[in-house]
Design a protein around this motif. Structure first.
Motif, mmCIF file in Angstrom:
data_model
loop_
_atom_site.group_PDB
_atom_site.id
_atom_site.type_symbol
_atom_site.label_atom_id
_atom_site.label_comp_id
_atom_site.label_asym_id
_atom_site.label_seq_id
_atom_site.Cartn_x
_atom_site.Cartn_y
_atom_site.Cartn_z
ATOM 1 N N TYR A 15 9.016 -0.680 -4.541
ATOM 2 C CA TYR A 15 7.932 0.198 -4.112
ATOM 3 C C TYR A 15 7.043 0.497 -5.310
ATOM 4 O O TYR A 15 7.526 0.708 -6.427
ATOM 5 C CB TYR A 15 8.465 1.510 -3.523
ATOM 6 C CG TYR A 15 8.874 1.395 -2.075
ATOM 7 C CD1 TYR A 15 7.947 1.014 -1.114
ATOM 8 C CD2 TYR A 15 10.169 1.668 -1.686
ATOM 9 C CE1 TYR A 15 8.317 0.910 0.217
ATOM 10 C CE2 TYR A 15 10.553 1.561 -0.354
ATOM 11 C CZ TYR A 15 9.616 1.173 0.586
ATOM 12 O OH TYR A 15 9.982 1.060 1.903
ATOM 13 N N ILE A 29 2.459 8.661 1.581
ATOM 14 C CA ILE A 29 2.149 7.221 1.545
ATOM 15 C C ILE A 29 2.875 6.519 2.686
ATOM 16 O O ILE A 29 4.009 6.847 3.025
ATOM 17 C CB ILE A 29 2.553 6.624 0.178
ATOM 18 C CG1 ILE A 29 1.631 7.175 -0.912
ATOM 19 C CG2 ILE A 29 2.518 5.098 0.202
ATOM 20 C CD1 ILE A 29 2.033 6.789 -2.324
ATOM 21 N N TYR A 31 5.003 3.952 3.480
ATOM 22 C CA TYR A 31 5.944 3.061 2.812
ATOM 23 C C TYR A 31 6.409 1.913 3.707
ATOM 24 O O TYR A 31 7.194 1.075 3.269
ATOM 25 C CB TYR A 31 7.143 3.853 2.283
ATOM 26 C CG TYR A 31 6.779 4.751 1.124
ATOM 27 C CD1 TYR A 31 6.624 4.228 -0.150
ATOM 28 C CD2 TYR A 31 6.559 6.111 1.311
ATOM 29 C CE1 TYR A 31 6.264 5.034 -1.212
ATOM 30 C CE2 TYR A 31 6.206 6.929 0.254
ATOM 31 C CZ TYR A 31 6.058 6.382 -1.008
ATOM 32 O OH TYR A 31 5.702 7.184 -2.060
ATOM 33 N N SER A 36 2.596 -1.237 0.124
ATOM 34 C CA SER A 36 3.330 -0.197 -0.606
ATOM 35 C C SER A 36 4.333 -0.797 -1.595
ATOM 36 O O SER A 36 4.936 -0.070 -2.370
ATOM 37 C CB SER A 36 4.056 0.726 0.372
ATOM 38 O OG SER A 36 5.093 0.030 1.040
#
Length: 192
Positions: A15, A29, A31, A36
């Motif tokens: 990540y 965010i 993910y 990402s």
């Protein structure tokens, strides 16, 4: 397969870190989107492992949404397994895999596993897990993960009915590793 034959690298270790963002911004965010992840670094690491060179895999702290300073040293082994739900979304990543396996799991089972994991291991609340599931996880699964199954060589049911296929897969990997498991002859498998 055992630690002398196989090593597993999780795509989730890659990540993208952004310590300039606040904790709240990092938590917001998406993910579950391919952007990402720092997939180019994973690609470089796979190339290095295939060439016989050890790599330092990032260690990601899911509670803070940041990488920690420590890394995990990974050395080349006969079987290299790359695990992650988005591994088939990247062409360069797919090109480095000579066997791509998609483990198919029912929606409710995936949700329950995520709910338990995020509450028990990541200190999240049930409401936050449900909200994330509805806003990003489920839509990204439909857009990316489910669509990526077309790149798999083999699709295995993620319940007990898939056990015979898993046993055949393991036997094939063990046989392949026994035919010369040097760093230059790595078997690369991917599980999504």
């Amino acid at each position: 397969l055992g630690p002398s034959l196989a090593v597993v690298i999780q795509h989730d270790s890659y990540y993208c870190p952004d310590p300039s963002l606040s904790a709240e911004q990092r938590a917001a965010i998406n993910y579950d989107h391919p952007d990402s992840l720092e997939t180019p670094l994973l690609v470089r690491h796979l190339d290095q492992l295939t060439a016989g060179t050890s790599v330092h895999v990032p260690v990601y702290d899911f509670t803070r949404h940041l990488r920690v300073e420590e890394t995990r040293l990974v050395s080349p082994l006969p079987i290299l397994i790359v695990e992650g739900i988005l591994v088939f979304c990247d062409r360069q990543l797919r090109e480095r895999m000579n066997l791509r396996v998609f483990v198919e799991t029912e929606d409710d089972v995936r949700f329950i596993r995520r709910l338990r994991r995020d509450i028990e291991e990541r200190g999240r609340t049930p409401d936050s897990v449900i909200s994330q599931y509805l806003t990003t996880v489920k839509p990204m699964h439909q857009r990316y993960v489910d669509q990526s199954r077309r790149h798999a060589h083999l699709i295995i049911p993620g319940d007990e009915s898939g056990q015979p296929a898993v046993e055949i897969l393991l036997a094939g990997l063990l046989e392949s590793a026994g035919r010369g498991g040097s760093a230059s002859n790595l078997e690369r498998a991917s599980f999504s």
